[in-house]
Structures are given as structure tokens and as C-alpha cells.
Scaffold this active site. Structure first.
Site, PDB file in Angstrom:
ATOM      1  N   ARG A 177      12.150  27.843  18.035  1.00  0.00           N
ATOM      2  CA  ARG A 177      10.896  27.464  17.386  1.00  0.00           C
ATOM      3  C   ARG A 177       9.988  28.686  17.177  1.00  0.00           C
ATOM      4  NH1 ARG A 177       8.564  22.413  20.384  1.00  0.00           N
ATOM      5  NH2 ARG A 177       7.286  22.379  18.492  1.00  0.00           N
ATOM      6  N   PRO A 227       0.582  18.907  29.086  1.00  0.00           N
ATOM      7  CA  PRO A 227      -0.271  18.382  28.018  1.00  0.00           C
ATOM      8  C   PRO A 227       0.477  17.883  26.786  1.00  0.00           C
ATOM      9  CG  PRO A 227      -0.428  20.771  28.173  1.00  0.00           C
ATOM     10  CD  PRO A 227       0.310  20.313  29.383  1.00  0.00           C
ATOM     11  N   ASN A 228      -0.046  16.795  26.265  1.00  0.00           N
ATOM     12  CA  ASN A 228       0.412  16.150  25.027  1.00  0.00           C
ATOM     13  C   ASN A 228       1.718  15.372  25.173  1.00  0.00           C
ATOM     14  OD1 ASN A 228      -1.816  17.223  23.436  1.00  0.00           O
ATOM     15  ND2 ASN A 228      -0.808  19.202  23.664  1.00  0.00           N
ATOM     16  N   HIS A 251       3.829  28.598  28.266  1.00  0.00           N
ATOM     17  CA  HIS A 251       3.762  29.872  27.560  1.00  0.00           C
ATOM     18  C   HIS A 251       2.625  30.781  28.013  1.00  0.00           C
ATOM     19  CE1 HIS A 251       6.713  27.757  25.267  1.00  0.00           C
ATOM     20  NE2 HIS A 251       5.843  26.842  24.864  1.00  0.00           N
ATOM     21  N   GLU A 265      12.752  23.649  35.418  1.00  0.00           N
ATOM     22  CA  GLU A 265      11.915  23.642  34.215  1.00  0.00           C
ATOM     23  C   GLU A 265      12.709  22.974  33.098  1.00  0.00           C
ATOM     24  OE1 GLU A 265      10.862  27.583  32.882  1.00  0.00           O
ATOM     25  OE2 GLU A 265      10.229  26.851  30.911  1.00  0.00           O
ATOM     26  N   TYR A 316      10.397  15.846  18.964  1.00  0.00           N
ATOM     27  CA  TYR A 316      10.479  15.291  20.322  1.00  0.00           C
ATOM     28  C   TYR A 316      11.136  13.914  20.404  1.00  0.00           C
ATOM     29  CZ  TYR A 316       7.265  19.136  21.162  1.00  0.00           C
ATOM     30  OH  TYR A 316       6.720  20.391  21.241  1.00  0.00           O
ATOM     31  N   ASP A 327       2.060  30.374  39.451  1.00  0.00           N
ATOM     32  CA  ASP A 327       1.852  30.662  40.873  1.00  0.00           C
ATOM     33  C   ASP A 327       2.067  29.414  41.719  1.00  0.00           C
ATOM     34  OD1 ASP A 327       1.354  33.293  40.294  1.00  0.00           O
ATOM     35  OD2 ASP A 327      -0.829  33.160  40.517  1.00  0.00           O
ATOM     36  N   ASN A 333       8.171  19.676  33.173  1.00  0.00           N
ATOM     37  CA  ASN A 333       8.019  20.068  31.765  1.00  0.00           C
ATOM     38  C   ASN A 333       6.581  20.535  31.610  1.00  0.00           C
ATOM     39  OD1 ASN A 333       7.728  20.439  29.046  1.00  0.00           O
ATOM     40  ND2 ASN A 333       8.868  18.607  28.457  1.00  0.00           N
ATOM     41  N   HIS A 345      12.654  21.256  28.984  1.00  0.00           N
ATOM     42  CA  HIS A 345      12.005  21.085  27.683  1.00  0.00           C
ATOM     43  C   HIS A 345      12.838  20.140  26.844  1.00  0.00           C
ATOM     44  CE1 HIS A 345       9.219  24.332  28.549  1.00  0.00           C
ATOM     45  NE2 HIS A 345      10.257  24.981  29.050  1.00  0.00           N
ATOM     46  N   ILE A 346      12.152  19.310  26.107  1.00  0.00           N
ATOM     47  CA  ILE A 346      12.832  18.368  25.213  1.00  0.00           C
ATOM     48  C   ILE A 346      13.416  19.124  24.024  1.00  0.00           C
ATOM     49  CG2 ILE A 346      12.466  16.371  23.701  1.00  0.00           C
ATOM     50  CD1 ILE A 346      10.094  15.655  25.692  1.00  0.00           C
ATOM     51  N   SER A 347      12.592  19.966  23.432  1.00  0.00           N
ATOM     52  CA  SER A 347      13.052  20.798  22.313  1.00  0.00           C
ATOM     53  C   SER A 347      13.610  22.107  22.880  1.00  0.00           C
ATOM     54  CB  SER A 347      11.874  21.091  21.375  1.00  0.00           C
ATOM     55  OG  SER A 347      10.932  21.944  22.020  1.00  0.00           O
ATOM     56  N   ALA A 368       2.854  23.045  26.744  1.00  0.00           N
ATOM     57  CA  ALA A 368       2.275  24.303  26.244  1.00  0.00           C
ATOM     58  C   ALA A 368       1.894  25.261  27.370  1.00  0.00           C
ATOM     59  CB  ALA A 368       1.068  24.004  25.369  1.00  0.00           C
ATOM     60  N   ARG A 411       6.523  30.376  21.459  1.00  0.00           N
ATOM     61  CA  ARG A 411       7.221  29.505  22.415  1.00  0.00           C
ATOM     62  C   ARG A 411       8.419  30.191  23.076  1.00  0.00           C
ATOM     63  NH1 ARG A 411       4.984  24.384  21.259  1.00  0.00           N
ATOM     64  NH2 ARG A 411       4.418  24.199  19.069  1.00  0.00           N
ATOM     65  N   ARG A 448       4.164  11.697  18.746  1.00  0.00           N
ATOM     66  CA  ARG A 448       3.904  13.121  18.493  1.00  0.00           C
ATOM     67  C   ARG A 448       5.161  13.792  17.908  1.00  0.00           C
ATOM     68  NH1 ARG A 448       4.057  17.720  23.187  1.00  0.00           N
ATOM     69  NH2 ARG A 448       3.495  19.492  21.877  1.00  0.00           N
TER      70      ARG A 448
HETATM   71  C1  DQA Z   1       7.935  21.404  25.195  1.00  0.00           C
HETATM   72  C2  DQA Z   1       7.968  22.704  24.382  1.00  0.00           C
HETATM   73  C3  DQA Z   1       6.616  23.400  24.395  1.00  0.00           C
HETATM   74  O1  DQA Z   1       6.654  24.579  23.614  1.00  0.00           O
HETATM   75  C4  DQA Z   1       5.548  22.487  23.807  1.00  0.00           C
HETATM   76  O2  DQA Z   1       4.289  23.084  23.903  1.00  0.00           O
HETATM   77  C5  DQA Z   1       5.554  21.118  24.406  1.00  0.00           C
HETATM   78  C6  DQA Z   1       6.821  20.497  24.747  1.00  0.00           C
HETATM   79  C7  DQA Z   1       9.248  20.620  25.104  1.00  0.00           C
HETATM   80  O3  DQA Z   1       9.462  19.738  25.916  1.00  0.00           O
HETATM   81  O4  DQA Z   1      10.047  20.852  24.176  1.00  0.00           O
HETATM   82  O5  DQA Z   1       4.509  20.488  24.515  1.00  0.00           O
HETATM   83  O6  DQA Z   1       7.736  21.758  26.564  1.00  0.00           O
END
Ligand code: DQA
Length: 150
Positions: free
Chosen positions: A113, A14-15, A83, A104, A27, A90, A77, A106-108, A80, A117, A22
Site C-alpha cells: 500500500r 483506531p478505525n 506506523h 502483530e 478490509y 514501548d 492490530n 494486519h488485515i491488509s 494506524a 504504511r 470502512r
Molecule cells: C491495518 C493497516 C494499517 O496501515 C491501517 O492504518 C489500519 C489497518 C490493517 O489491518 O490492514 O487501520 O492495520
């Protein structure tokens, strides 16, 4: 006859469809299309990159089922969902239990943070985790998959 290309599924939660606008301080300013181009350029011959994004947990889980059935390596990725989504965990576990890599990314760097997270319910079943390197997190995950799946 040339062998069929190996598809790598690059799944985004998501997002992440809002990348570019964003929180660019967190990001970066590049969007999902730029990520798709970057990974397409980084993929060696014989590999095909399939980048997808959804805000829907069920759709993301369905894509992981698809990865198991088609025996497709996954870069995930979970955004959210990382978490708190045990359903996603699963489904991701089915991928790695089937002997397929699931990285897995993550950009950040979530550990640098907010406290919520710091925990990932995905990491415990992932093949590996790469975080905090911007889009390079995905590129390095692809590099790993290319070298292990080939
Ligand atoms: C994220 C880190 C997550 O905590 C956050 O909810 C995201 C992006 C990242 O790529 O850094 O939406 O997965």
C-alpha cells in the site's frame, strides 16, 4: 476441577470498529462482531478470546499493561498507530520482554500500500507479524499462540 482458561487478548486500534463499512475493498465486508465469532469458534477448549477495539492510544497502552500484569498473550492490530506510535511500541515491548507472545497482525498487506504504511514501529519488538490475509491473519496468530502457550 478444570483448569482456568487461558485468555488471549485481541486488541484493535483506531478505525477498526468501522470494519464492514470502512473501505470494504481493502478490509472486507465483515465487521468486528464477525471477527469475534470467528476467533471464538477457532479457539480450542481451555482458551478464552477477549476482543477489544479502541480509537484511543492511551486506552490501548493500558490494555498492554494489563496483559503484562495478568500474563496474557496478545494479538495486536495497532492499525494506524503501527506506523508512528512509539508509546505503543514501548508498551508492546513490555509484553514481549515479559516473555509473553505478542503477534502483530494486519488485515491488509501494508507493504503493498502507500509508502507511509511500509514502516512499522511495532514489528521490531513483536514476536511475529502476520499481514495481508484478511481475518485469517488473526486466526493464524491464535493458532500460533495456542500451540506455543499450551
Ligand atoms: C491495518 C493497516 C494499517 O496501515 C491501517 O492504518 C489500519 C489497518 C490493517 O489491518 O490492514 O487501520 O492495520
Amino acid at each position: 476441577m478444570t483448569a482456568a482458561a487461558t485468555t488471549v487478548l485481541v486488541l484493535n486500534g483506531p478505525n477498526l470498529g468501522r470494519l464492514g463499512s470502512r473501505e470494504p475493498d481493502v478490509y472486507g465486508s465483515q465487521d468486528l462482531a464477525a471477527l469475534t465469532t470467528l476467533l471464538g469458534d477457532a479457539a480450542p477448549e481451555g482458551f478464552r478470546i477477549d476482543v477489544r477495539q479502541t480509537d484511543d492510544e492511551g486506552e490501548l497502552i493500558g490494555w498492554l499493561h494489563e496483559a503484562v500484569d495478568a500474563r496474557t498473550p496478545v494479538i495486536l492490530n495497532p492499525a494506524a498507530f503501527t506506523h508512528y506510535s512509539y508509546g505503543l511500541r514501548d508498551a508492546a515491548a513490555m509484553v514481549t520482554k515479559a516473555g509473553l507472545p505478542l503477534i502483530e497482525v494486519h488485515i491488509s498487506n501494508p507493504h503493498a500500500r502507500e509508502t507511509f504504511r511500509h514502516n512499522s514501529v511495532i514489528s521490531g519488538i513483536a514476536t511475529g507479524v502476520i499481514a495481508g490475509l484478511g481475518f485469517d491473519s488473526y486466526r493464524l496468530a491464535l493458532d500460533y499462540i495456542v500451540h506455543t502457550v499450551a
